[in-house]
Design an enzyme around this catalytic site. Sequence first.
Site, PDB file in Angstrom:
ATOM      1  N   SER A 205       0.861   7.755  90.094  1.00 17.66           N
ATOM      2  CA  SER A 205       2.116   8.270  89.922  1.00 17.66           C
ATOM      3  C   SER A 205       2.806   6.953  88.569  1.00 17.66           C
ATOM      4  O   SER A 205       1.679   6.393  88.313  1.00 17.66           O
ATOM      5  CB  SER A 205       2.588   7.336  91.330  1.00 17.66           C
ATOM      6  OG  SER A 205       2.686   5.770  91.270  1.00 17.66           O
ATOM      7  N   ASP A 206       3.760   6.520  88.528  1.00 16.90           N
ATOM      8  CA  ASP A 206       4.072   5.457  87.627  1.00 16.90           C
ATOM      9  C   ASP A 206       4.444   4.639  88.772  1.00 16.90           C
ATOM     10  O   ASP A 206       5.400   5.210  89.748  1.00 16.90           O
ATOM     11  CB  ASP A 206       5.834   6.514  86.069  1.00 16.90           C
ATOM     12  CG  ASP A 206       5.849   5.074  85.943  1.00 16.90           C
ATOM     13  OD1 ASP A 206       5.338   4.247  85.727  1.00 16.90           O
ATOM     14  OD2 ASP A 206       6.672   5.609  85.001  1.00 16.90           O
ATOM     15  N   ALA A 207       4.530   3.187  88.094  1.00 17.69           N
ATOM     16  CA  ALA A 207       5.077   2.633  89.264  1.00 17.69           C
ATOM     17  C   ALA A 207       6.157   2.516  90.420  1.00 17.69           C
ATOM     18  O   ALA A 207       6.979   2.767  89.251  1.00 17.69           O
ATOM     19  CB  ALA A 207       4.878   0.451  87.858  1.00 17.69           C
TER      20      ALA A 207
ATOM     21  N   PHE B 105       9.209   8.989  85.932  1.00 12.20           N
ATOM     22  CA  PHE B 105       9.778   8.630  86.904  1.00 12.20           C
ATOM     23  C   PHE B 105      11.133   9.501  87.033  1.00 12.20           C
ATOM     24  O   PHE B 105      12.073   9.788  88.668  1.00 12.20           O
ATOM     25  CB  PHE B 105      10.736   7.431  85.869  1.00 12.20           C
ATOM     26  CG  PHE B 105      10.437   5.853  86.268  1.00 12.20           C
ATOM     27  CD1 PHE B 105       9.284   5.744  87.601  1.00 12.20           C
ATOM     28  CD2 PHE B 105       9.900   5.122  85.096  1.00 12.20           C
ATOM     29  CE1 PHE B 105       8.642   4.304  87.762  1.00 12.20           C
ATOM     30  CE2 PHE B 105       9.179   4.113  85.299  1.00 12.20           C
ATOM     31  CZ  PHE B 105       8.709   3.426  86.458  1.00 12.20           C
TER      32      PHE B 105
END
Length: 750
Positions: free
Chosen positions: A294-296, A263
């Site tokens: 990707s991260d959330a 992030f």
Amino acid sequence: MINRESKQKEFIKQYYEKRIDDLIGKMTLEEKVGQLVQISPSIFGAFGLTFDETIEKLINGEITPAEFEALERNYREDEIRQGTLGCMGGVHGAEKSNELQKIAVEESRLGIPILFGLDVIHGYRTIFPIPLAEACSFDIEKIKESARIAAKEASAAGLHWTFAPMVDISRDPRWGRVAEGAGEDPYLGSVIAKARVEGFQGESLDNPESILACAKHFAGYGAPDGGRDYNTVDMSLQTLHDVYLPPFKAAAEAGVGTFMSAFNDLNGIPCTVNKYLLTDVLREKFGFNGFVVSDANSIPEVVVHGYAEDNKAASKKALNAGLDMDMSQGTYRNELPELVKEGDILEEVLDEAVRRVLRVKFLLGLFDNPYRTDAKKEEKTLLCKEHLEAARDISRRSIVLLKNENNALPLKKDLKKIAVVGPLAENAAEMLGTWSHTGNPSDVVTIISGIKAAVSTETEILYAEGCKITGEECIDFEGAVRVAKESDVIIAVVGENSDMSGEAASRIDINLPGKQEELLKELRKIGKPLIVVLINGRPLTIPWEAENVDALVEAWQLGTQSGNAIADVLFGDYNPSGKLVATFPYSVGQVPIYYNNPMTGRPAGKIKFTSKYIDGPAEPLYPFGFGLSYTTFKYENLSILSAENKIGDTVAVKVYVTNTGEVSGEEVVQLYVSDVVASRVRPVKELKSFEKVLLQPKECKTIIFKLNTKDLGFHDENMNYVVEPGLFKVYVGTNSKECLEGEFTIVALD
Ligand code: NOJ
């Protein structure tokens, strides 16, 4: 034989590449983008919240797992049918995943199977110790086995992919996510990263019991300013390469199938769109050829970082940087088609990302075997006896004995009365730790139950809660004092809630929360032996406990088998062998504090003008590698078998370790090295090897470490890895502070 096998592998690879070419040739732009999309089912009318908000409530314990499971969901069947959804998060359970897979395979135009992913961080239904705890076992085979069992259960429940292992190094216990990693050391972190990847992925990904692993969060996520989750990370590239990247490199070398971007921004560039990380380092330097997720929601968050004007610009930067799959909101789905049509993203770049995702699906065998489980297999596998036994074993190995005065431990099993007090003594849910929403508190052996099962039938166990984990109410100090006074010994179980560590759970203070320390002080006044069991997800500042209680047992959050494992240690059925993988500060003001700090010009000493504090110690409360046993070990005769070595030579380091106590025990023999003079300031010492050995009473073992001089280098200003000739010190001992010393040199090549 090996040759035949590798030829076969090569053939399969080429065959897959052909099938991928063929598929890509047939795919529409929307279908291609669909492969780069990971979305969870949406939840209808779930308290008026989005899916992610609902998950947050689940993690915070505001919604129970049962309530969550009961919510009505939209499983996006139309999107699956249209071939525009390649990957789903948050779907598990054999029946449901097979049902959705059937739509993908039989009803979508190209029949491309879906990939189902979830956070299976320390077990699926059988919950193992939080990763930080498990790392303290230094038991690499057991750590691998724990990941393997998690894979068996998760795959039986229809999953193909776990968002684990988290391999972030962290030197900051305020950061809640220290619970999810392997601590502060890059070498240990690398060994464990490899073991976890191998455990999850098995020997072959197409084994239906294997799941795809994901090395996360790439990179530097464990070093946020102030220990605050998601916060900015600014560090030298050398520190990045020497300290934070090695576990990622190890995961890549172990063949991890996926990476997750972090992030945070790293030195000003959000990791989601960081080409240096995602392409130059990951693909070119590490040779990684899986895909990156990707991260959330982190693609739209690039806009919030102020690094892109809108989601379209963020998507363009992300894909061009090397980020293949978008997790969460469908940003790629909304933005990529237009970007490709307008020529802002080359179709070759899109195709390459699609190829990486499809390749992984082929490697998992999903095209030939899209249904890898069924409800029967799921039922048989979850929480089976073998898994529970393995969980108990690794759990007790993860416990670290921090103090044991006057042989307070182990306890006799035939004591008349034992007081078990404190808010975590009879608690099931908090034993599971962070990221355990697929587990069930009703499976947990509480500490009281574990103790009851261990002691003689004559022994009476008296329980009082005393106080809550947090909050200022005393609740029932009197009750706790009363039962304590009646008993032969007091076991106080205190610590943190599960949601005080993990994601978005940074703490400003890392002491025992609420009234727990006060409760311990009341109990101390009674004068009976006081054993404190700590249940927590991070190092805590506990100088009063270290000073005043008789025994201090760091039990972390051990999962399903908590009570049994803790009782095994308390009553001596298992002799504790865990060692700290993260330094315990004396005070939060010392943070970041870690054992392998660079040499300062004024190391802390007696005189004022040295690197220390005026109002407290510079030394930590417990150093890295520290942990006691019910026996004692003596280290003798450290010798280095070759005083002069060339780069590439192996240095053999020999030491004798004797069990000088009365019971058998395991010891983690640790070897550290320091480069005395170098062209950059080097750490005071760095772990370079360890061996966990079992010694019977009076037994002496010769331990020989083989150190490769190639592993003693660091990164120069151009990020080249260099090993410099000169003097090296070697330290071998029971923790990072108490060691025997030796030395050798590396001579320059002519
Ligand atoms: C956010 C977390 O940072 C990451 O570790 C996790 O895998 C994803 N959410 C998905 O739950």
